[in-house]
Motif scaffolding. Sequence first.
Motif, mmCIF file in Angstrom:
data_model
loop_
_atom_site.group_PDB
_atom_site.id
_atom_site.type_symbol
_atom_site.label_atom_id
_atom_site.label_comp_id
_atom_site.label_asym_id
_atom_site.label_seq_id
_atom_site.Cartn_x
_atom_site.Cartn_y
_atom_site.Cartn_z
ATOM 1 N N TYR A 143 0.853 -1.192 0.000
ATOM 2 C CA TYR A 143 0.000 0.000 0.000
ATOM 3 C C TYR A 143 0.890 1.244 0.000
ATOM 4 N N ARG A 144 0.519 2.180 -0.863
ATOM 5 C CA ARG A 144 1.224 3.460 -0.885
ATOM 6 C C ARG A 144 0.289 4.526 -1.427
ATOM 7 N N ASP A 145 0.174 5.633 -0.701
ATOM 8 C CA ASP A 145 -0.595 6.803 -1.146
ATOM 9 C C ASP A 145 -2.026 6.449 -1.532
ATOM 10 N N GLY A 146 -2.656 5.570 -0.742
ATOM 11 C CA GLY A 146 -4.058 5.260 -0.974
ATOM 12 C C GLY A 146 -4.334 4.228 -2.041
ATOM 13 N N ALA A 147 -3.321 3.586 -2.573
ATOM 14 C CA ALA A 147 -3.514 2.600 -3.636
ATOM 15 C C ALA A 147 -2.739 1.326 -3.327
ATOM 16 N N THR A 148 -3.236 0.196 -3.829
ATOM 17 C CA THR A 148 -2.478 -1.044 -3.720
ATOM 18 C C THR A 148 -1.366 -1.037 -4.769
ATOM 19 N N VAL A 149 -0.220 -1.528 -4.371
ATOM 20 C CA VAL A 149 0.953 -1.583 -5.247
ATOM 21 C C VAL A 149 1.606 -2.953 -5.058
ATOM 22 N N PRO A 150 2.493 -3.361 -5.965
ATOM 23 C CA PRO A 150 3.197 -4.628 -5.754
ATOM 24 C C PRO A 150 3.938 -4.628 -4.420
ATOM 25 N N ALA A 151 3.961 -5.790 -3.785
ATOM 26 C CA ALA A 151 4.613 -5.926 -2.482
ATOM 27 C C ALA A 151 6.125 -6.017 -2.674
ATOM 28 N N VAL A 152 6.754 -4.868 -2.783
ATOM 29 C CA VAL A 152 8.207 -4.789 -2.936
ATOM 30 C C VAL A 152 8.785 -4.337 -1.593
#
Length: 353
Positions: A242-251
């Motif tokens: 999660y970043r800035d209100g959005a789901t993102v790849p789990a890096v």
Amino acid sequence: MVPPPPHGNVTVVAALVTEWLTWRTAMERALYGEGGFYRRGERPAEHFRTSVHASPRFATAIAQLLVDVDAALGHPDRLDLVDIGAGSGRLLGNIMASLPSGITSRLAPTAVEIAPRPSDIPASVTWRADLPDRITGLAVANEWLDNVPLDVVEHTPDGVRTVLVDPASGSERPGAEPSAEDRDWLDRWWPLHEPGDRAEIGHPRCAAWASVIGRLDRGLAIAVDYSHARDSRPPYGTLTGYRDGATVPAVPDGSCDVTAHVALDACTTAGERAGATSTLLTTQRAALLALGLSGARPPLAMAHSDPRGYVTALCRAGEDAELTDPSGLGGFGWLAQTVDIPLPPSLVQPPTS
């Protein structure tokens, strides 16, 4: 956020920034290491919506639990309220604002959080990076266990293997066979059957939860989190960023929150082994309905007889509806365990709808 109790079976050399790591080590470094996501003071509300920030009604419900706990304890001179993974401290502040004066004068509020103490936190709140040694009262772990680092395994053509990850890119490759401890947990809680199936090894979360229950002299601890049960584990796991209100790849490079859903059924057993004397495993919807939230619209006639009150009640109903939505926040798991007191009657009464 507060890191889980340390584990001693992995040694990480900080200089080797390009090495392949287990997911547990990579998550621990990315979230709680020097310059890590939570270590630098990131606030959950900036990256994803939580019940705490959806409505103060969530805190009002938990305040009712504390009132019940206080009564069950016989109104002790000191009543602990411990917020584990306190973030900005908003949940703790909202609970305190919802309590009657007869409790606040005896309350010992503690925020457990590794991020720096915000400037607006009341002086009465103890801000610390680790769990208190002993607790008499209520401990709340809201969306804490999902950030306790864990390892990932995958059923490959060569058998079950621990997944290794490149922390800079999130790329993965199979590693060694799981440890005996990992295999024991898998066999009981998340067995894999087909090549491609993945599991997230939850015993670090079990240990973290047991460390909370083990510190309860008398009282109640609740864990609220994304969860799943043994008969419905997701076949490919739940690792998410999660970043800035959005789901993102789990890096796991420290740029985002890295989380995975919690096997609360396994944590239940760990809590019982640590000394819990009563248990309730339920959903947020069922718990909050039992605690008096409903989401029901006020009668339309109220709009004419009390327009201001109608608007207030309508807003409250909307907030309750979001908190109890079974496809959203209401679908969260709630694990409530007590030590030497009964479960609060306000929590176990039948829901009104």
